[in-house]
Design an enzyme around this catalytic site. Structure first.
Site, PDB file in Angstrom:
ATOM      1  N   THR A 198      -6.066 -11.113  -0.227  1.00 38.19           N
ATOM      2  CA  THR A 198      -6.491  -9.898  -0.936  1.00 38.19           C
ATOM      3  C   THR A 198      -7.976  -9.931  -1.281  1.00 38.19           C
ATOM      4  O   THR A 198      -8.567 -11.001  -1.423  1.00 38.19           O
ATOM      5  CB  THR A 198      -5.650  -9.664  -2.210  1.00 38.19           C
ATOM      6  N   ARG A 199      -8.556  -8.721  -1.398  1.00 44.06           N
ATOM      7  CA  ARG A 199      -9.947  -8.602  -1.857  1.00 44.06           C
ATOM      8  C   ARG A 199     -10.001  -7.632  -3.030  1.00 44.06           C
ATOM      9  O   ARG A 199     -11.048  -7.171  -3.432  1.00 44.06           O
ATOM     10  CB  ARG A 199     -10.868  -8.104  -0.732  1.00 44.06           C
ATOM     11  N   HIS A 203      -1.977  -5.602  -8.819  1.00 46.05           N
ATOM     12  CA  HIS A 203      -1.196  -4.920  -9.848  1.00 46.05           C
ATOM     13  C   HIS A 203       0.286  -5.169  -9.590  1.00 46.05           C
ATOM     14  O   HIS A 203       0.650  -6.009  -8.784  1.00 46.05           O
ATOM     15  CB  HIS A 203      -1.561  -3.433  -9.855  1.00 46.05           C
ATOM     16  N   HIS A 206       1.635  -5.187  -5.958  1.00 46.37           N
ATOM     17  CA  HIS A 206       1.295  -6.391  -5.196  1.00 46.37           C
ATOM     18  C   HIS A 206       2.159  -7.563  -5.637  1.00 46.37           C
ATOM     19  O   HIS A 206       2.573  -8.384  -4.830  1.00 46.37           O
ATOM     20  CB  HIS A 206      -0.173  -6.772  -5.394  1.00 46.37           C
ATOM     21  N   ARG A 292      -0.009  -2.862   4.917  1.00 41.17           N
ATOM     22  CA  ARG A 292      -0.563  -1.633   5.486  1.00 41.17           C
ATOM     23  C   ARG A 292      -2.090  -1.750   5.537  1.00 41.17           C
ATOM     24  O   ARG A 292      -2.707  -2.225   4.595  1.00 41.17           O
ATOM     25  CB  ARG A 292      -0.161  -0.478   4.563  1.00 41.17           C
TER      26      ARG A 292
END
Ligand code: PPS
Length: 571
Positions: A198-199, A203, A206, A292
């Site tokens: 992740t970047r 929340h 996730h 996605r």
């Protein structure tokens, strides 16, 4: 140095660091070598190369490997490698470099990180690289833009000998090399580990997604966020890491680890997903979540997405066996109000009420200090975000007056300063044209180059003030639109930028001629005088345009105040 076999299953890991004696010898050798000062992105690449995260690479790609990677996603050996990892240098440095030469690679402080034995040198076809790797040579893509505007014209390839890892002063307890993570997994008895890339801040969606993916794969979870370079405009990693630290507490104990990845992302969508897979395998993971629009760069210059939302999953599937890490594909999760839980978008029934909060909407709510619902995020995470993204009325801002000499900029700026001081709450600094020329730019004249330099200095000081949540009022002529745009860009990263065009016509300014400068300009005594013998590019879309022929300074300052209020910067 040398390859060592993964103790935990999976491929061989290449650690390029010299041992202590080798590193001492390399430092002595470097005294007689030419040095290349690594860029920020190159430092990230060097770290990943040296610690084995980019295994099987043993250095920056040579020309043959590079060309095959761009065209076919493979090294010359046939091994899958999707991303060109290249050392770009300036033309003069490239010209002076000989194949066979050894170079000292240093960080910004001059610390020797590695020695590079140059095995090839070439001028890349950047258009072919952009098209091959990112699908099209469109500068709306941040890495294509970097390639065209920042990367040097010459590439050097060759093997690295690692002397020292780049220094990190932050979050030391969360930084692990592939070797260290593999050892940790082994110690914990984690045989199956699923990585989450992740970047962004994470929340509830996730957290749900990663938890479900780990359960489905019967694996432990590694939250592996990128803290090297991400997409320009992303939330800074300091804030994100504090958020992740809060979030890991939401997982069942002993199931999840958080570790930071010093990768410089390329936003390469499908290719990047495969690259992320290889990297995670090197860190000892057996699975990776691909969701996605994985590592998507956003839209191209025509407003179309660069890649389809599930293109990354499709490409990954093709290479999954070869790269020896399994993909756990995921659709986007949305919150079902009816079921009071998260569901995959492809599982939503007809008529079901689902809730989703986009990144843009989240930023809006933060900026306006509005509620962020609990179904969306954890209160501790939101509190962290609010610290670095305060509502607009607590952010800094810059009011940038621009207009001809004698147009009334300073008078309005002074009136505004007094009104803002009356309101209180934030310190106000006035960077008036004359004041700046006396204190910051005393050696500058009025050529285009000097004027731009002057405005850049004002912009720099104003951006620092804005960053520190103060108010900067600037009142230079600032005749060039491009320079004003640059200043706006720098300041809007930290807070508000309000451009006020003081549009008093030149005839009125000349008629007033308070300082007698127009007369001197007409007589040719003062050269390059704005509006007379030098250009002024009027702003096309300023936040406010004021004609002082029609408005008193008091009313003009009041108009700015009203605008600031409407924008939410004062209340
Ligand atoms: S710039 O173009 O933004 O760098 O100019 P700035 O720093 O605002 O300085 C403008 C003030 O310098 C005086 N001055 C001149 N202005 C324009 N052109 C020429 N050639 C020139 N020479 C001196 C002038 O008094 C400007 O002050 P203001 O307050 O704008 O009247």
């Amino acid at each position: 140095m040398g390859a060592f076999k993964d103790a935990h299953g999976g491929g061989a890991l290449r650690d390029l660091y010299l041992d202590a004696a080798g590193a001492e010898a390399a430092k002595a050798e470097a005294r007689d070598l030419r040095s290349w000062d690594l860029t920020e992105r190159q430092v990230c690449d060097v770290e990943m190369l040296l610690n084995g995260a980019f295994s099987p690479l043993q250095g920056f790609l040579n020309q043959g490997d590079y060309e095959r990677v761009v065209k076919e996603m493979r090294l010359e050996s046939g091994v899958v490698w999707p991303m060109p990892i290249t050392l770009d240098v300036s033309a003069p440095f490239g010209e002076a470099t000989q194949v066979g030469e050894t170079l000292a690679l240093r960080d910004r402080e001059g610390v020797l990180l590695a020695l590079l034995t140059v095995e090839s040198k070439w001028q890349p076809d950047k258009e072919a690289e952009a098209g091959g790797v990112f699908g099209k040579a469109d500068e709306a893509h941040p890495t294509v833009r970097y390639l065209y505007r920042q990367a040097g014209p010459v590439y050097l390839g060759g093997t690295l000998r690692g002397v020292e890892a780049p220094m990190h002063y932050d979050f030391k307890h969360l930084r692990d090399t592939p070797k260290e993570l593999r050892a940790r997994f082994q110690k914990l008895g984690w045989r199956r580990v699923i990585a989450f890339q992740t970047r962004n801040p994470m929340h509830r969606a996730h957290q749900e997604l990663t938890y479900r993916a780990a359960k489905a794969a019967e694996a432990n979870l590694l939250i592996h966020p990128v803290v090297g370079m991400t997409k320009p405009g992303d939330i800074d990693h300091y804030t994100r890491v504090r958020c992740y630290e809060k979030l890991v507490k939401a997982y069942p104990e002993q199931t999840t680890q958080l570790s930071l990845l010093p990768l410089a992302m390329r936003m390469g969508g499908p290719r990047e997903a495969v690259w992320h897979g290889i990297i995670r395998k090197n860190y000892g993971c057996t699975h990776i979540i691909v969701g996605r629009d994985h590592a998507g760069p956003g839209n191209d210059s025509r407003g179309q997405p660069f890649f389809g939302p599930y293109e990354a999953q499709e490409l990954f599937k093709k290479y999954e066996d070869e790269i020896e890490i399994s993909m756990v594909p995921f659709h986007q999760l949305v919150y079902s109000q009816d079921r009071a839980q998260y569901v995959q978008t492809d599982e939503v029934s007809q008529g079901e009420t689902v809730l989703n909060l986009s990144g843009t909407e989240l930023r809006r709510r933060l900026a306006e200090g509005l509620d962020i619902p609990e179904w969306f995020s954890f209160p501790e995470v939101v509190a962290e975000l609010r610290k670095t993204h305060p509502p607009r009325h607590s952010q800094g801002f810059t009011v940038f007056f621009t207009g001809l000499s004698g147009s009334g900029k300073s008078t309005i700026a002074n009136a505004l300063m007094v009104k803002l001081m009356e309101l209180g709450g934030r310190p106000v600094t006035l960077l008036d044209g004359d004041l700046v020329r006396k204190n910051l730019s005393s050696e500058l004249g009025f050529s285009k180059e000097h004027r731009n330099l002057n405005i850049e200095r004002i912009g720099y000081v104003a951006s620092e003030i804005t960053k520190n949540r103060g108010i900067a009022l600037c009142a230079p002529i600032a005749p060039y639109a491009a320079t004003r745009a640059k200043v706006r860009e720098a300041i809007e990263r930290y807070g508000g930028f309000i451009e006020v065009h003081v549009a008093t016509p030149v005839e009125v300014c000349e008629q007033r001629d308070r300082k007698g400068l127009y007369a001197k300009a007409r007589a040719g005594i003062i050269k390059e005088f704005t509006g007379i013998s030098d250009p002024y590019e009027a702003p096309e879309n300023p936040e406010i345009r004021i004609d002082t022929g029609e408005l008193s300074p008091d009313l003009a300052a009041h108009r700015v105040l009203v605008k600031l209020e409407a924008m939410g910067f004062i209340r």
